[in-house]
Write an enzyme that holds these catalytic residues in place. Sequence first.
Site, PDB file in Angstrom:
ATOM      1  CG  HIS A 199       1.505   7.969  14.133  1.00 39.19           C
ATOM      2  ND1 HIS A 199       1.294   8.820  13.087  1.00 39.19           N
ATOM      3  CD2 HIS A 199       0.963   8.575  15.216  1.00 39.19           C
ATOM      4  CE1 HIS A 199       0.636   9.890  13.503  1.00 39.19           C
ATOM      5  NE2 HIS A 199       0.428   9.765  14.796  1.00 39.19           N
ATOM      6  CG  ASP A 247      -0.480  12.354  16.608  1.00 38.93           C
ATOM      7  OD1 ASP A 247      -1.042  11.245  16.655  1.00 38.93           O
ATOM      8  OD2 ASP A 247       0.119  12.761  15.603  1.00 38.93           O
ATOM      9  CD  GLU A 292      -4.095   4.472  15.214  1.00 34.19           C
ATOM     10  OE1 GLU A 292      -3.770   5.447  14.543  1.00 34.19           O
ATOM     11  OE2 GLU A 292      -5.274   4.198  15.523  1.00 34.19           O
ATOM     12  CG  HIS A 341       7.802   7.145  10.634  1.00 33.86           C
ATOM     13  ND1 HIS A 341       6.750   7.743   9.981  1.00 33.86           N
ATOM     14  CD2 HIS A 341       8.935   7.593  10.047  1.00 33.86           C
ATOM     15  CE1 HIS A 341       7.233   8.515   9.026  1.00 33.86           C
ATOM     16  NE2 HIS A 341       8.557   8.437   9.047  1.00 33.86           N
ATOM     17  CE1 TYR A 398       2.694   5.488   5.908  1.00 34.36           C
ATOM     18  CE2 TYR A 398       2.556   7.827   5.390  1.00 34.36           C
ATOM     19  CZ  TYR A 398       2.067   6.709   6.055  1.00 34.36           C
ATOM     20  OH  TYR A 398       0.956   6.830   6.856  1.00 34.36           O
ATOM     21  CE  LYS A 431       4.393   3.705   9.415  1.00 36.15           C
ATOM     22  NZ  LYS A 431       4.054   4.810  10.332  1.00 36.15           N
ATOM     23  CD  GLN A 475      -2.755   1.014   2.569  1.00 37.73           C
ATOM     24  OE1 GLN A 475      -3.372  -0.022   2.756  1.00 37.73           O
ATOM     25  NE2 GLN A 475      -2.838   2.044   3.389  1.00 37.73           N
ATOM     26  CG  ASP A 476       2.498   3.514  -2.778  1.00 38.60           C
ATOM     27  OD1 ASP A 476       3.240   2.749  -2.140  1.00 38.60           O
ATOM     28  OD2 ASP A 476       2.675   3.787  -3.978  1.00 38.60           O
ATOM     29  CG  ASN A 477      -0.555   4.826   3.617  1.00 38.22           C
ATOM     30  OD1 ASN A 477      -1.546   4.391   3.039  1.00 38.22           O
ATOM     31  ND2 ASN A 477       0.025   4.180   4.601  1.00 38.22           N
TER      32      ASN A 477
END
Length: 182
Positions: A61, A169, A142, A118, A131, A71, A46-48
């Site tokens: 995270h 956060d 998470e 990260h 990423y 990542k 997957q690309d984010n």
Amino acid sequence: MTIEQTTIQDLVIINPTIFNDERGYFFEAYNQVKFHENGITYNFIQDNQSFSTKGVIRGLHLQINPFAQAKLVRVLQGEILDVAVDLRKNSPTYGQHFSVVLSGENKKQLMVPPGFAHGFSVLSETASVLYKVDQLYDKESERGIKYDDATLNIDWQVATNEVIVSAKDLILPGFEQIDWEF
């Protein structure tokens, strides 16, 4: 492309070979064969992509096992300070962090393996970050660490009065409060 080992084992910087001419430039951002030849064998699925403004800090995270993510981070436009924290209990660099400036100009990438938290701060007016990950997002896995944790003492290179952090956060635990490991 060259692979540069950082001060933390398994955390590497990818420096592309850039071909410039009158039309612009070209480089390979990802080449599975070259990555595998250098021991980077993740199967990215997957690309984010994110867009942020100056002063934004995203992170720290991570996802815990069995959904821990590798990542491969790069910047399409702008400049960030990319940060990775080693959370591997058996690592000689457990609790240490590494940071590098990634930008659309320098085209460097940071390969962050599983077992790291990260995050990044935006140093330019805006930044677009892309990423790759090797695991899908899993809400139950998470986790995170508060960006301004005193134990980690990360210099995000952003003035305190310019920091922009999500409400999510801001309530993350500190490094001393984490109760998970890799």
